[in-house]
Design an enzyme around this catalytic site. Structure first.
Site, PDB file in Angstrom:
ATOM      1  CG  ASN A  82      26.460 -29.951  35.549  1.00  0.00           C
ATOM      2  OD1 ASN A  82      26.362 -30.801  36.434  1.00  0.00           O
ATOM      3  ND2 ASN A  82      26.340 -30.237  34.253  1.00  0.00           N
ATOM      4  N   GLY A 101      33.409 -29.490  28.229  1.00  0.00           N
ATOM      5  CA  GLY A 101      34.531 -30.243  28.789  1.00  0.00           C
ATOM      6  C   GLY A 101      35.714 -30.373  27.846  1.00  0.00           C
ATOM      7  CD  GLU A 104      25.644 -26.709  29.163  1.00  0.00           C
ATOM      8  OE1 GLU A 104      26.405 -26.109  29.926  1.00  0.00           O
ATOM      9  OE2 GLU A 104      25.345 -27.900  29.301  1.00  0.00           O
ATOM     10  CB  SER A 123      35.132 -24.736  27.471  1.00  0.00           C
ATOM     11  OG  SER A 123      35.231 -26.129  27.213  1.00  0.00           O
ATOM     12  CG  HIS A 140      24.125 -31.658  30.793  1.00  0.00           C
ATOM     13  ND1 HIS A 140      25.096 -32.458  30.236  1.00  0.00           N
ATOM     14  CD2 HIS A 140      24.746 -30.509  31.148  1.00  0.00           C
ATOM     15  CE1 HIS A 140      26.260 -31.820  30.269  1.00  0.00           C
ATOM     16  NE2 HIS A 140      26.063 -30.622  30.817  1.00  0.00           N
ATOM     17  CE  LYS A 196      29.599 -31.303  33.085  1.00  0.00           C
ATOM     18  NZ  LYS A 196      30.182 -31.316  31.763  1.00  0.00           N
ATOM     19  CD  GLU A 254      28.479 -34.263  30.518  1.00  0.00           C
ATOM     20  OE1 GLU A 254      28.125 -34.300  31.709  1.00  0.00           O
ATOM     21  OE2 GLU A 254      29.383 -33.510  30.092  1.00  0.00           O
TER      22      GLU A 254
HETATM   23  P1  PGA Z   1      32.273 -27.470  31.096  1.00  0.00           P
HETATM   24  O1  PGA Z   1      30.822 -28.145  31.256  1.00  0.00           O
HETATM   25  O2  PGA Z   1      32.211 -26.102  31.693  1.00  0.00           O
HETATM   26  O3  PGA Z   1      33.200 -28.404  31.831  1.00  0.00           O
HETATM   27  O4  PGA Z   1      32.558 -27.430  29.629  1.00  0.00           O
HETATM   28  C1  PGA Z   1      29.650 -27.389  31.097  1.00  0.00           C
HETATM   29  C2  PGA Z   1      28.429 -28.236  31.290  1.00  0.00           C
HETATM   30  O5  PGA Z   1      28.433 -29.406  30.906  1.00  0.00           O
HETATM   31  O6  PGA Z   1      27.412 -27.784  31.844  1.00  0.00           O
END
Ligand code: PGA
Length: 258
Positions: free
Chosen positions: A9, A177, A171, A215, A99, A11, A101
């Site tokens: 992803n 992140g 997640e 992460s 997601h 983003k 976010e």
């Molecule tokens: P990350 O994000 O690996 O940077 O923690 C994962 C995601 O949001 O799908």
């Protein structure tokens, strides 16, 4: 050893030319036996505007591309939105829905997520439904309840014949992140629970893989992915460079094959 879903992803990162460059370097790296489609399923989720360039440059083999979001109406006065039909029409095979976010920054409710999920599946897209608890919910001992509520409300909107195109991604919000991944035991517990709910909802005819995201990187990949009910990773930060992205799958393999 199971087949691994390695989903990246991006983003709001990557210009079209950067996405193209990524695909060129991905192509150099994945030729050969290690990347058979029976071993790994790779999907990139670029920002909308980079999708055409990525689709054009996508290497042959087990690699596809999808969108990070899509709206539940086909067309009309929805400024800024891109429909699932549009996502499908440019050649995407996959889409992310729900997601964290989207839920937390853009205010998407479980109801909106359910409508998007239904539309995505009916549009013929392989749909990755993301779910997970906040830190406060985990610390309050509510993880399983929150996950159950999110999943059951979404499952209601899944047309039965389309369940086979569903992929789940656990997640935890606090792990995205932050550099702080869920422990393999905690991730396994929630993924196993999600798999059980999916089995109860859709039966054993549709094997619905559950991925872990939050992460994920080369150093924790082998431990997470070797857990019984974790079938792959949804990767954010580490998916922006070909080396760190592929190392997630390669380290898992190495743990088995030495
Ligand atoms: P990350 O994000 O690996 O940077 O923690 C994962 C995601 O949001 O799908």
């Amino acid at each position: 050893m199971k087949k691994i879903y390695l989903y990246g992803n991006w983003k709001m990162n990557m210009l079209p030319e950067e996405g193209e460059e990524f695909c060129r370097s991905l192509a150099d790296r994945i030729s050969g036996r290690l990347y058979g489609s029976d071993l790994v399923d790779i999907c990139l989720f670029p920002p909308f505007l980079a999708i055409p360039a990525v689709l054009k440059a996508l290497p042959a083999g087990p690699v596809s591309a999808g969108a990070q979001d899509g709206y539940f109406e086909d067309r009309g006065a929805f400024t800024g939105a891109v429909s699932m039909t549009m996502v499908r029409s440019v050649g995407c095979s996959h889409v992310l829905v729900g997601h964290s976010e989207r839920r937390h920054i853009f205010g998407e409710t479980d109801e909106v997520v359910a409508m998007k999920l239904k539309k995505a599946l009916n549009s013929g897209l392989k749909t990755v439904l993301c779910f997970g608890e906040t830190l406060e919910e985990r610390e309050g001992g509510k993880t399983i309840q929150v996950v159950q509520d999110q999943l059951l409300s979404a499952f209601q909107s899944v047309p039965e014949v389309r369940a086979r195109d569903l992929v789940l991604a656990y997640e935890p919000v606090w792990a995205i992140g932050t550099g702080k991944n869920a422990s393999p035991d905690d991730a396994q517990e929630v993924c196993a629970f999600a798999a059980k709910l999916a089995l109860e909802a859709f039966g054993s005819g549709s094997l619905i893989p559950v991925l872990y995201g939050g992460s994920v990187k080369d150093s924790n990949a082998a431990e997470l992915l070797s857990r019984q009910d974790i079938y792959g990773a949804l990767v954010g930060g580490a998916s922006l460079k070909v080396d760190s992205f592929l190392a997630i799958y390669e380290n898992y393999r190495k743990a088995f094959t030495g």
